[in-house]
Motif scaffolding. Structure first.
Motif, PDB file in Angstrom:
ATOM      1  N   UNK A  40       0.831  -1.203   0.000  1.00  0.00           N
ATOM      2  CA  UNK A  40       0.000   0.000   0.000  1.00  0.00           C
ATOM      3  C   UNK A  40       0.865   1.253   0.000  1.00  0.00           C
ATOM      4  N   UNK A  41       1.878   1.283   0.849  1.00  0.00           N
ATOM      5  CA  UNK A  41       2.764   2.451   0.924  1.00  0.00           C
ATOM      6  C   UNK A  41       3.520   2.649  -0.388  1.00  0.00           C
ATOM      7  N   UNK A  42       3.990   1.567  -0.977  1.00  0.00           N
ATOM      8  CA  UNK A  42       4.743   1.664  -2.232  1.00  0.00           C
ATOM      9  C   UNK A  42       3.858   2.089  -3.406  1.00  0.00           C
ATOM     10  N   UNK A  43       2.559   1.803  -3.312  1.00  0.00           N
ATOM     11  CA  UNK A  43       1.635   2.175  -4.381  1.00  0.00           C
ATOM     12  C   UNK A  43       1.101   3.597  -4.221  1.00  0.00           C
ATOM     13  N   UNK A  44       1.267   4.181  -3.035  1.00  0.00           N
ATOM     14  CA  UNK A  44       0.657   5.487  -2.775  1.00  0.00           C
ATOM     15  C   UNK A  44       1.648   6.595  -2.415  1.00  0.00           C
ATOM     16  N   UNK A  45       2.784   6.248  -1.844  1.00  0.00           N
ATOM     17  CA  UNK A  45       3.720   7.254  -1.329  1.00  0.00           C
ATOM     18  C   UNK A  45       4.927   7.374  -2.255  1.00  0.00           C
ATOM     19  N   UNK A  46       5.013   8.489  -2.965  1.00  0.00           N
ATOM     20  CA  UNK A  46       6.107   8.693  -3.932  1.00  0.00           C
ATOM     21  C   UNK A  46       7.486   8.750  -3.277  1.00  0.00           C
ATOM     22  N   UNK A  47       7.538   9.028  -1.980  1.00  0.00           N
ATOM     23  CA  UNK A  47       8.812   9.100  -1.269  1.00  0.00           C
ATOM     24  C   UNK A  47       9.252   7.752  -0.721  1.00  0.00           C
ATOM     25  N   UNK A  48       8.437   6.745  -0.883  1.00  0.00           N
ATOM     26  CA  UNK A  48       8.739   5.416  -0.349  1.00  0.00           C
ATOM     27  C   UNK A  48       9.382   4.553  -1.421  1.00  0.00           C
ATOM     28  N   UNK A  49      10.499   3.934  -1.072  1.00  0.00           N
ATOM     29  CA  UNK A  49      11.181   3.017  -1.991  1.00  0.00           C
ATOM     30  C   UNK A  49      11.464   1.715  -1.231  1.00  0.00           C
ATOM     31  N   UNK A  50      11.347   0.598  -1.887  1.00  0.00           N
ATOM     32  CA  UNK A  50      11.577  -0.683  -1.215  1.00  0.00           C
ATOM     33  C   UNK A  50      13.065  -0.976  -1.064  1.00  0.00           C
ATOM     34  N   UNK A  51      13.394  -1.826  -0.092  1.00  0.00           N
ATOM     35  CA  UNK A  51      14.773  -2.305  -0.020  1.00  0.00           C
ATOM     36  C   UNK A  51      14.958  -3.346  -1.119  1.00  0.00           C
ATOM     37  N   UNK A  52      16.164  -3.778  -1.342  1.00  0.00           N
ATOM     38  CA  UNK A  52      16.449  -4.654  -2.483  1.00  0.00           C
ATOM     39  C   UNK A  52      15.731  -5.994  -2.383  1.00  0.00           C
ATOM     40  N   UNK A  53      15.585  -6.535  -1.198  1.00  0.00           N
ATOM     41  CA  UNK A  53      14.913  -7.828  -1.033  1.00  0.00           C
ATOM     42  C   UNK A  53      13.413  -7.711  -1.353  1.00  0.00           C
ATOM     43  N   UNK A  54      12.784  -6.657  -0.845  1.00  0.00           N
ATOM     44  CA  UNK A  54      11.366  -6.420  -1.112  1.00  0.00           C
ATOM     45  C   UNK A  54      11.144  -6.164  -2.596  1.00  0.00           C
ATOM     46  N   UNK A  55      12.025  -5.379  -3.200  1.00  0.00           N
ATOM     47  CA  UNK A  55      11.918  -5.084  -4.626  1.00  0.00           C
ATOM     48  C   UNK A  55      11.989  -6.374  -5.445  1.00  0.00           C
ATOM     49  N   UNK A  56      12.903  -7.250  -5.100  1.00  0.00           N
ATOM     50  CA  UNK A  56      13.050  -8.506  -5.835  1.00  0.00           C
ATOM     51  C   UNK A  56      11.786  -9.358  -5.730  1.00  0.00           C
ATOM     52  N   UNK A  57      11.179  -9.418  -4.546  1.00  0.00           N
ATOM     53  CA  UNK A  57       9.953 -10.191  -4.354  1.00  0.00           C
ATOM     54  C   UNK A  57       8.807  -9.615  -5.189  1.00  0.00           C
ATOM     55  N   UNK A  99       6.457 -10.241 -18.171  1.00  0.00           N
ATOM     56  CA  UNK A  99       7.838 -10.708 -18.023  1.00  0.00           C
ATOM     57  C   UNK A  99       8.899  -9.632 -18.269  1.00  0.00           C
ATOM     58  N   UNK A 100       8.533  -8.540 -18.905  1.00  0.00           N
ATOM     59  CA  UNK A 100       9.498  -7.498 -19.223  1.00  0.00           C
ATOM     60  C   UNK A 100       9.623  -6.397 -18.178  1.00  0.00           C
ATOM     61  N   UNK A 101       8.889  -6.514 -17.087  1.00  0.00           N
ATOM     62  CA  UNK A 101       8.901  -5.448 -16.090  1.00  0.00           C
ATOM     63  C   UNK A 101      10.266  -5.398 -15.387  1.00  0.00           C
ATOM     64  N   UNK A 102      10.720  -4.163 -15.096  1.00  0.00           N
ATOM     65  CA  UNK A 102      11.999  -3.988 -14.407  1.00  0.00           C
ATOM     66  C   UNK A 102      11.871  -2.909 -13.342  1.00  0.00           C
ATOM     67  N   UNK A 103      12.801  -2.864 -12.432  1.00  0.00           N
ATOM     68  CA  UNK A 103      12.710  -1.938 -11.295  1.00  0.00           C
ATOM     69  C   UNK A 103      12.652  -0.491 -11.740  1.00  0.00           C
ATOM     70  N   UNK A 104      13.336  -0.151 -12.832  1.00  0.00           N
ATOM     71  CA  UNK A 104      13.339   1.235 -13.332  1.00  0.00           C
ATOM     72  C   UNK A 104      11.954   1.705 -13.761  1.00  0.00           C
ATOM     73  N   UNK A 105      11.050   0.757 -14.006  1.00  0.00           N
ATOM     74  CA  UNK A 105       9.676   1.112 -14.379  1.00  0.00           C
ATOM     75  C   UNK A 105       8.948   1.786 -13.216  1.00  0.00           C
ATOM     76  N   UNK A 106       9.411   1.525 -11.984  1.00  0.00           N
ATOM     77  CA  UNK A 106       8.711   2.001 -10.792  1.00  0.00           C
ATOM     78  C   UNK A 106       9.546   2.893  -9.877  1.00  0.00           C
ATOM     79  N   UNK A 107      10.818   2.565  -9.746  1.00  0.00           N
ATOM     80  CA  UNK A 107      11.673   3.264  -8.786  1.00  0.00           C
ATOM     81  C   UNK A 107      12.987   3.691  -9.436  1.00  0.00           C
ATOM     82  N   UNK A 108      13.427   4.889  -9.110  1.00  0.00           N
ATOM     83  CA  UNK A 108      14.732   5.337  -9.609  1.00  0.00           C
ATOM     84  C   UNK A 108      15.754   5.084  -8.510  1.00  0.00           C
ATOM     85  N   UNK A 109      16.637   4.186  -8.792  1.00  0.00           N
ATOM     86  CA  UNK A 109      17.631   3.785  -7.789  1.00  0.00           C
ATOM     87  C   UNK A 109      19.017   4.146  -8.258  1.00  0.00           C
TER      88      UNK A 109
END
Length: 74
Positions: free
Chosen positions: A37-54, A64-74
């Motif tokens: 919920x926080x990741x879908x609503x809060x633009x200042x929230x970013x997941x840690x690497x383990x959560x992102x991978x899950x 199948x083509x989705x990547x982390x850059x589609x959602x978060x700038x790391x």
């Protein structure tokens, strides 16, 4: 309709466009629903690497083509 009147991040908008619920993502990824919920609503929230991978592993069942850059700038 999903996402009406809610503030949404790129992840939230992606889920809304595909009709995917946060509950589905939480169940598939094993990530707590409150975190999703926080990741879908809060633009200042970013997941840690383990959560992102899950989350990405679950989302790749839909796109199948989705990547982390589609959602978060790391």
């Amino acid at each position: 309709m999903f996402g009406l009147g809610k503030k949404r991040t790129k992840l939230g908008k992606w889920l809304d466009r595909r009709g995917i619920t946060q509950s589905w993502l939480a169940k598939k990824s094993g990530v707590n629903r409150n975190t999703i919920n926080a990741l879908a609503a809060d633009k200042d929230r970013a997941p840690n690497s383990r959560t992102m991978a899950k989350i990405l592993k679950a989302l790749r069942e839909v796109d199948p083509g989705v990547k982390s850059d589609d959602f978060w700038s790391m």
